[in-house]
Design a protein around this motif. Structure first.
Motif, PDB file in Angstrom:
ATOM      1  N   GLU A 234      58.089 -81.420 -43.474  1.00 22.27           N
ATOM      2  CA  GLU A 234      59.136 -80.512 -43.960  1.00 22.27           C
ATOM      3  C   GLU A 234      60.096 -81.191 -44.935  1.00 22.27           C
ATOM      4  O   GLU A 234      61.006 -80.546 -45.468  1.00 22.27           O
ATOM      5  CB  GLU A 234      59.872 -79.849 -42.788  1.00 22.27           C
ATOM      6  N   GLY A 235      59.878 -82.478 -45.197  1.00 21.17           N
ATOM      7  CA  GLY A 235      60.519 -83.142 -46.320  1.00 21.17           C
ATOM      8  C   GLY A 235      62.019 -83.340 -46.246  1.00 21.17           C
ATOM      9  O   GLY A 235      62.613 -83.868 -47.164  1.00 21.17           O
TER      10      GLY A 235
ATOM     11  N   ALA B 202      57.315 -73.220 -42.811  1.00 13.60           N
ATOM     12  CA  ALA B 202      57.484 -72.007 -42.017  1.00 13.60           C
ATOM     13  C   ALA B 202      56.560 -70.895 -42.508  1.00 13.60           C
ATOM     14  O   ALA B 202      55.950 -70.172 -41.711  1.00 13.60           O
ATOM     15  CB  ALA B 202      58.939 -71.549 -42.064  1.00 13.60           C
ATOM     16  N   ARG B 203      56.436 -70.759 -43.819  1.00  7.85           N
ATOM     17  CA  ARG B 203      55.547 -69.729 -44.361  1.00  7.85           C
ATOM     18  C   ARG B 203      54.085 -70.032 -44.025  1.00  7.85           C
ATOM     19  O   ARG B 203      53.295 -69.116 -43.786  1.00  7.85           O
ATOM     20  CB  ARG B 203      55.751 -69.601 -45.873  1.00  7.85           C
TER      21      ARG B 203
ATOM     22  N   ILE C  78      63.917 -72.543 -42.161  1.00 15.42           N
ATOM     23  CA  ILE C  78      62.820 -72.427 -41.189  1.00 15.42           C
ATOM     24  C   ILE C  78      62.891 -71.145 -40.381  1.00 15.42           C
ATOM     25  O   ILE C  78      61.855 -70.537 -40.071  1.00 15.42           O
ATOM     26  CB  ILE C  78      62.766 -73.641 -40.242  1.00 15.42           C
ATOM     27  N   PHE C  79      64.100 -70.706 -40.034  1.00 11.45           N
ATOM     28  CA  PHE C  79      64.184 -69.557 -39.133  1.00 11.45           C
ATOM     29  C   PHE C  79      63.909 -68.230 -39.823  1.00 11.45           C
ATOM     30  O   PHE C  79      63.379 -67.308 -39.202  1.00 11.45           O
ATOM     31  CB  PHE C  79      65.538 -69.526 -38.423  1.00 11.45           C
TER      32      PHE C  79
ATOM     33  N   TYR D 134      60.281 -70.532 -31.712  1.00 12.10           N
ATOM     34  CA  TYR D 134      60.520 -71.947 -32.029  1.00 12.10           C
ATOM     35  C   TYR D 134      60.764 -72.659 -30.705  1.00 12.10           C
ATOM     36  O   TYR D 134      61.854 -72.614 -30.145  1.00 12.10           O
ATOM     37  CB  TYR D 134      61.729 -72.057 -32.954  1.00 12.10           C
ATOM     38  N   LEU D 135      59.740 -73.306 -30.180  1.00 12.37           N
ATOM     39  CA  LEU D 135      59.763 -73.844 -28.820  1.00 12.37           C
ATOM     40  C   LEU D 135      59.962 -75.351 -28.835  1.00 12.37           C
ATOM     41  O   LEU D 135      59.117 -76.101 -29.317  1.00 12.37           O
ATOM     42  CB  LEU D 135      58.450 -73.496 -28.113  1.00 12.37           C
ATOM     43  N   GLY D 136      61.092 -75.790 -28.309  1.00 16.03           N
ATOM     44  CA  GLY D 136      61.318 -77.216 -28.149  1.00 16.03           C
ATOM     45  C   GLY D 136      61.607 -77.955 -29.430  1.00 16.03           C
ATOM     46  O   GLY D 136      61.063 -79.044 -29.653  1.00 16.03           O
ATOM     47  N   GLY D 137      62.473 -77.412 -30.294  1.00 15.62           N
ATOM     48  CA  GLY D 137      62.925 -78.175 -31.444  1.00 15.62           C
ATOM     49  C   GLY D 137      63.733 -79.382 -30.997  1.00 15.62           C
ATOM     50  O   GLY D 137      64.162 -79.484 -29.839  1.00 15.62           O
TER      51      GLY D 137
END
Length: 477
Positions: free
Chosen positions: A111-112, A122-123, A144-145, A155-158
């Motif tokens: 994601e840079g 994300a896309r 991202i969201f 979005y699980l466990g960021g």
């Protein structure tokens, strides 16, 4: 990730306005009211573009596709251990027959540490019909969201680096994030400190940290003052700022001076500068005992300063390469989310790394990002297994999370649940399901659980009370 991800750059930060959000108990209704028209809009766009199908799908017996993203090749914060751990988990679980008989397909994305690349990750998750984004790190919350929320992908466990992860209804965090660590640091330093200088990154997100640290101090019965010192995170020399720390600590008694450094990968550079400015005992073993013994001789000898930090800024690898027991971190107080890496509850993760990571040195079992990814994938497995023989899609995974399916992690966290029962939710951080923290210290060159004292914290604590008392919470935005 070397000492761990923490630096937050102002150009990457979007302020979250909590005041305009629905109360925690109203989030579920708000989600259902807003998602339907958004999904309809997205469906129309997809049909116009010729895609034809909503993302997050998957046939009943097909593979379970998920994505893990993290910054991998930037000049700042990198977290390669998270994507590497995701790949190792994929190989392991598939070698064991998959999840509920289905193969796990893990996509990884760099994601840079910038919004364009993060949005493309994300896309891609949407295009590849991922059923969840799991165990990922990003500071680009807006980028991202937006795509994954439109597609209904959870979005699980960021990692827990942004405020959005603890208020967005599509987020399912497995730890208490940076707010919990900063509050826990206050509790850990409370018995030893009359004044604490908090050295933290410049930027909006870090603006609430002094109040969180102060709340942790007060919650543990401490009366110490907190002095805020925001610094840039792109520096290799912090000599001026290190001098400011000593100046601002001067009013406190020599035995009660503390500094808490939460700069992520820049922590090492700061501590090196601090050690040069305070060569007679600014850091080191005496600084960590809390005795405040004077180091050096003569009238101008600098008294030892108790050093604190958070996991992600200080790691075992950093301690090792800095001299171990004879280095500047010996005696430092460190707060984390999980048990120390030496705890037997990590045994399965370590076996998986040994057998399925093929010697990938990006995976450090003591790294908080690696540990978070392991826990996030453990949660994913429990959720998918709860679906039985039914279809596994973004919707069914999210529905299982929303209905309160209980997730156990072998004692690495409390039982996790993100359902309608908000009894464990934290005011101001409504997505929080886990406020447990651990108090660690560097002892004999090793990051280990702290030894509790009569007036100090034990090895395990809870940041809930401090998080809810943080006075700056209501004023954000």
């Amino acid at each position: 990730m070397t000492s761990g991800p923490l630096p937050i750059h102002p150009r990457h930060i979007r302020r979250t306005r909590l005041g305009s959000r629905p109360a925690p108990g109203r989030w579920r209704g708000a989600r259902s009211r807003f998602r339907a028209p958004l999904a309809g809009t997205l469906c129309g766009l997809l049909l116009l573009s010729g895609c034809g199908l909503l993302p997050g799908g998957g046939d009943k017996d097909g593979p379970v596709t998920v994505m893990t993203w993290a910054p991998l090749h930037t000049t700042g914060t990198n977290a390669p251990g998270m994507t590497a751990m995701a790949r190792a988990y994929e190989r392991w679980v598939n070698a064991e027959g998959g999840i509920g008989g289905r193969k796990l397909r893990v996509l990884v994305c760099d994601e840079g540490n910038e919004s364009v690349a993060a949005a493309e990750c994300a896309r891609r998750a949407v295009r590849e019909k991922a059923v969840a984004v799991v165990g990922s790190y990003s500071e680009q919350d807006a980028a991202i969201f937006s795509p994954i929320s439109l597609a209904g992908i959870p979005y699980l466990g960021g990692y827990g680096i942004t405020q959005e992860e603890f208020v967005n209804p599509d987020s399912y965090p497995v730890n208490g994030g940076l707010p919990a660590l900063i509050a826990a640091q206050g509790a850990q330093l409370a018995p030893d400190c009359d004044r604490v200088v908090l050295v933290r990154p410049e930027g909006i997100t870090g603006d609430t940290w002094p109040e969180l640290l102060r709340a942790g101090l007060r919650d543990a019965g401490g009366a110490g003052e907190v002095v805020d010192l925001p610094v840039p995170t792109a520096s290799s020399d912090y000599t001026p700022q290190a001098g400011q720390v000593l100046d601002r600590l001067a009013p406190a008694p020599a035995a009660r001076r503390c500094v808490s450094v939460a700069l992520g990968d820049s922590t090492a550079a700061f501590i090196d500068s601090f050690r040069r400015v305070a060569p007679s005992g600014g850091t080191g073993a005496e600084a960590g005992t809390g005795t405040g013994a004077e180091a050096g001789t003569g009238a101008d000898a600098t008294p030892a300063v108790r050093v604190g930090s958070v996991l992600g800024s200080v790691s075992q690898r950093l301690v090792d390469r800095s001299g171990g027991a004879s280095g500047p971190y010996e005696g430092a107080a460190v707060t984390g989310w999980y048990p120390p890496a030496s705890d037997p509850r990590w045994a399965t993760m370590k076996k998986v790394i040994t057998k399925h990571a093929f010697g990938d040195n990006a995976i450090d079992p003591a790294d908080a990002g690696v540990q978070t990814t392991w826990i996030a994938y453990t949660a994913l497995r429990r959720i998918v297994e709860s679906l039985g023989k039914g279809p596994v899609t973004a919707k069914t995974v999210r529905d299982a999370l929303d209905k309160g399916t209980k997730v156990t992690t072998g004692g690495l966290t409390p039982t996790l649940s993100w359902g309608n029962d908000y009894a464990r939710s934290v005011i101001g951080y409504p997505r929080t399901a886990n406020t447990r923290v651990t108090h660690l210290e560097i002892r004999d060159g090793q990051l280990v659980a702290t030894k509790g004292t009569g007036d100090g914290p034990g090895a395990t604590g809870d940041a809930r009370a401090a998080l809810e008392r943080e006075p700056a919470r209501a004023g954000r935005g």
